[in-house]
Structures are given as C-alpha cells and as structure tokens.
Scaffold this active site. Structure first.
Site, PDB file in Angstrom:
ATOM      1  N   SER A 254       4.369 -62.273  -8.378  1.00 11.52           N
ATOM      2  CA  SER A 254       4.475 -61.015  -7.649  1.00 11.52           C
ATOM      3  C   SER A 254       3.121 -60.578  -7.124  1.00 11.52           C
ATOM      4  CB  SER A 254       5.122 -59.954  -8.541  1.00 11.52           C
ATOM      5  OG  SER A 254       4.200 -58.984  -8.932  1.00 11.52           O
ATOM      6  N   LYS A 255       3.165 -60.145  -5.863  1.00  9.97           N
ATOM      7  CA  LYS A 255       1.926 -59.696  -5.214  1.00  9.97           C
ATOM      8  C   LYS A 255       1.367 -58.485  -5.959  1.00  9.97           C
ATOM      9  CE  LYS A 255       0.649 -57.448  -0.881  1.00  9.97           C
ATOM     10  NZ  LYS A 255      -0.754 -57.729  -0.729  1.00  9.97           N
ATOM     11  N   ARG A 256       2.274 -57.638  -6.437  1.00  8.34           N
ATOM     12  CA  ARG A 256       1.832 -56.439  -7.150  1.00  8.34           C
ATOM     13  C   ARG A 256       1.038 -56.785  -8.398  1.00  8.34           C
ATOM     14  NH1 ARG A 256       5.632 -53.468  -9.363  1.00  8.34           N
ATOM     15  NH2 ARG A 256       7.288 -54.811  -8.586  1.00  8.34           N
ATOM     16  N   GLY A 258      -0.893 -59.161  -8.588  1.00  9.49           N
ATOM     17  CA  GLY A 258      -2.139 -59.818  -8.194  1.00  9.49           C
ATOM     18  C   GLY A 258      -1.974 -61.302  -7.890  1.00  9.49           C
TER      19      GLY A 258
END
Ligand code: GLU
Length: 487
Positions: A254-256, A258
């Site tokens: 997940s981009k959230r 990182g």
C-alpha cells in the site's frame, strides 16, 4: 469464426500506479498480443470526487516507458470512442432504465443520513451492512412524482431473492455464490454518473472486450456483473482474475504504508524493463526456470493457463537482482547515458564520467546507489590502516608499504594511462617482485580509495583518478603507513 481477443486496461486516474495495477496492464497487454488481438486503454473516472490533476498523464507515461502500447485509447481514439468514462456519461442511464423496465433495477431515494443510520445499527449488532431494500416496493407513480419534485435518487441493481449465481474464471475456476448474499448495489449515483460496478459492464460489452483481466479483489463482485450481463442478455466475457500481490511478510502492498509505486521505483533508479520483467513473473511462470525475458519474448510465450492463483510475493531484493542483471547486460554507452545524472549527483570534482560508468556498471544494482558509491573519488577520507590487512589477499602493513613504494616509480614512468597499460605495468611489477596479484593490487586499491569495499578494482580506479591523483593518494598511503609506527 474465432473471436478476436480484446482486452482492456481500465485504470482510475488516482495520480500514481500501484505495482499490482501495472501488472494487470501488463497481463492484459500480453494476453492481447499473444492471441494477435487488441489492447484497449479506458480511463475510469466516474468517481468525480477522487479526480487528481495530471493523473491521466501518469498513466500514459507509465505505459510508454514500459513499452506497453495500446491499440485504442483516449489519446489515439479507435472504433469505440470515447475511451474516457466521464465522456460517455450519457450512455449509461438508458441501460439502467432498461433494467428497471425488466425488473432488474429500481430507483432509491434513501438519504445519506438514513443509510448512515442503517450502517451504524448493523455495526452495533455485529452484522455486515447491506442495503435493506427500503425503496424496492415504491410504486411507479410515487417514483415519478418524487423525481419530478427534484428529489435526488440513485438506481440500484435488484439481486434475485433466491438461487445461486455461478461463473467461470480462467484462473480460479468455477465460483458459485448465493444470490441472497449479494447486495443491491448502486448502478447510477445521485450525481448522474455510473458507478464503476455498472460502467465496467456496459463498457466491456460495448467495446467488445473478450477477456476481463484484473486483480482478484474483484472476484467477489463478479457475480453481480454476471447478473447484469444476464439481465441484458449479453454474453459474459472470459474472466481472468490475478492473484494478490503481497510483501514478504504476507501483508498487502500500500502506498499509504510507504510502499513504492511505479514512479517511485523509476525515480529510485530501477529500469522499466527490469520492473516489467519482474512483474511478468509475479503471478505467471514460464515452462522453464528461465527468469530474464524481454517484453517482445513475453508477447510470444505468455499464457493464461500458467497464471497462478496463490498470492505472489513482491520482494524488493529480487527486483534489485533483476535490475542488476539488466544493468550488466547494457552496452557501456547505454549504461553511461542512464548513469550520468547519478554520477554527476555524486561527483564534486572534475573527472571523466565514461570510465566511472565502466568501473561501476557491473557492481551497480540500483542507479540511486551510485552517488554514495563513488564518493571516494571526490576526496580521500581518513581511513583505518587495518583495511590494508587482508587475509585472503595475503597482505599486511609491511607488504602494503613495500608494494606501494615499488609501485610509485613504475606509475611515474607510465606515459599511457589507459586501463590496458596500467594493467600491464602493474602485473609486470607483480612478476618482478615475485608476489601474488592481490599483494600489489589490494594495497593500491586501498590507498586510492580509503575504503574497504569499492565499486571497482585498483586499475579501474587509477584510470578514473588520473596519474597525478593516483600518485598523490599512493604517497599519502606510504606516509601514513610509515608514520604509523607499526611497520
Ligand atoms: N477502474 C478499476 C481499477 O482501477 C478497474 C478494474 C477493472 O479492471 O475492471 O481498479
């Protein structure tokens, strides 16, 4: 007559491309190519609240640098234009109305507040929220007058009350669900736009898509799509759901949290070809142990029946390895070109960049590590004399001092400072002194770099530094060894 295979990549313009999303694009592209079919790019931007400026350009740019070429799409048009869902807005409502007429959909006037209350009640009771069909029984007249009064509404799909729905997935096999477990999902939103759930079916049908390839997170919604196809009397496409991509610890990417997006990887010095090659193997395997494949090769050998259903592990260490393989396979000229910005970033002195690129090519896995790895070229830092001592190289402080001292006149006499001539001169000296290669080359490399590990050997570093700086650093080494009081 066999049908032309048509696949589509249908990203929502979120501003970045998730690794899993790019893998979908790649597999869709490969399935089209391997069957001599067409690959369509369709932008799914019906979620107007989530639009991000410049996001569509990110999609074009990514496909381009990956070599994934679409045959139809917003930028090149095609027989099924427009290819942007917001530009197709008026297409969907008549289809929703047709479903209402056939009894497969209905108007719903429930307010956000009512739905929110319902959701909270469900949560309090530990049930999963499901729309309670409050508006299912509204009479035609009531619907008409409420619409005329300007009341906002949505259109919902009416799921069958009983029975099961079965569909076949090319990867996961037959999947059957109980219809009573399916929610009456929204097809047209109150802003008039279709939901993804509706638009994907309409567009896949209208665009003659034969293979729907996407992440397995869509598996659970697929029965609802099948019921839509059935209600319209349309043929269901071949479904190809792709396995989940997880991190080595089993968690989702997940981009959230990182985790790197495609652009992050490119900015960090990964090559698009290496990423594409790695992604091809994240869920698919060839019939041999071979791992390095160009896109052109994949276009010939990719096959749906070798897609796996078990989760694929995205391992940065493995991607690094792929990247290193691609870097090593480049011509020195091509590597110099892509390494140049990184070399310049790390260099504060004026040195020729081509020999630096040659020196580091075989030892570079990711371009972003270059500035740090060549820092020793800028200046010789203080170093611990013990790095001259190396068991395998059979060196100690005394041998190092002798070798460096013997190297000075040989190097001073050298007029041609090429790698070949340095090589010849130093190896002649080794023979003359009757020592092992490492007993000369290790001390020279150490004196030139002051580092225990360098992205190049003594000869390559000397060639990069030039004659004056090489001799200066060797003399510093000699002085330091002499004054250490240990030799
Ligand atoms: N717009 C959806 C997404 O970005 C597409 C899913 C599909 O391929 O049907 O995930």
């Amino acid at each position: 007559m066999s049908l032309t295979v048509r696949t589509r990549y249908a990203p929502s313009p979120t501003g970045y491309i998730h690794i899993g999303n790019l893998r979908s694009a790649l597999y869709e592209y490969l399935i089209a190519r391997v069957h001599g079919g067409q690959f369509v790019l369709r932008i799914e931007d019906t979620d107007q609240e989530r639009l991000v400026e410049g996001a569509v350009d990110v999609i074009y740019r990514t496909l381009k640098i990956c070599g994934i070429k679409h045959d139809e799409g917003p930028d090149i048009s095609g027989p099924y234009a427009p290819y942007v869902q917001s530009e197709r807005k008026d297409i969907y409502l008549p289809y929703a109305k047709e479903l209402i007429k056939k009894g497969h959909a209905y108007y719903c006037f429930c307010s956000k507040e009512r739905l929110e209350k319902l959701r909270m009640e469900c949560e309090a009771e530990g049930r999963t929220f499901r729309y309670d069909r409050h508006c299912l029984g509204l009479s035609e007249e009531e619907v008409k007058s409420r619409i005329e009064a300007g009341e906002p509404y949505v259109i919902r799909q009416k799921m069958p009350d009983e029975g099961t729905t079965t569909f076949h997935d090319a990867v996961y096999g037959d999947i059957t669900v109980d219809n009573k477990d399916l929610e009456d999902q929204i097809l047209i939103k109150s802003d008039g736009y279709p939901t993804y759930n509706f638009a994907n079916v309409i567009d896949d049908h209208l665009m003659n898509i034969t293979h729907v390839v996407r992440g397995s997170e869509y598996l659970s919604s697929t029965p609802k799509y099948c019921l839509l196809y059935e209600a319209f009397g349309w043929e269901v496409p071949t479904y190809v759901h792709l396995p989940l991509i997880v991190k080595p610890d089993g968690s989702k990417i997940s981009k959230r949290k990182g985790d790197a997006t495609f652009e992050d990887l490119i900015n960090d010095g990964y090559l698009a070809e290496a990423i594409v090659n790695y992604l091809a193997l994240l869920g698919w395997s060839p019939d041999s142990n071979r791992e390095i494949f160009s896109l052109a090769e994949l276009e010939k050998i990719f096959s749906i029946d070798r897609i796996s259903k078990s989760p694929s592990v995205f391992d940065m260490a493995k991607l690094r390895w792929f990247n290193g393989e691609y870097i090593r396979a480049m011509t020195p000229e091509a590597f110099h070109e892509i390494a140049l910005p990184w070399i310049k970033k790390g260099l504060t002195v004026d040195l020729p960049t081509f020999p630096i690129a040659r020196m580091i090519q075989n030892r570079t896995e990711v371009l972003s590590e270059i500035p740090q790895n060549i820092k020793f070229l800028n200046e010789l830092e203080d170093y611990d004399l013990n790095i001259y001592v190396h068991k395998k190289m059979k060196t100690d402080l005394k041998i190092s001092l002798d070798s460096l001292t013997a190297a000075v006149p040989v190097l001073e006499a050298l007029t041609d400072w090429s790698e070949e001539s340095l090589h010849e001169a130093l190896l002649n000296l080794v023979a003359k002194l009757g020592i092992k290669n490492g007993q000369l080359l290790w001390p020279v490399r150490t004196a030139l770099s002051g580092w225990e590990v360098t992205p190049g050997g003594a000869i390559e570093i000397a060639a990069v530094l030039g004659k004056d700086e090489t001799l200066r650093r060797i003399r510093i080494g000699i002085d330091r060894l002499k004054s250490s009081g240990q030799v």
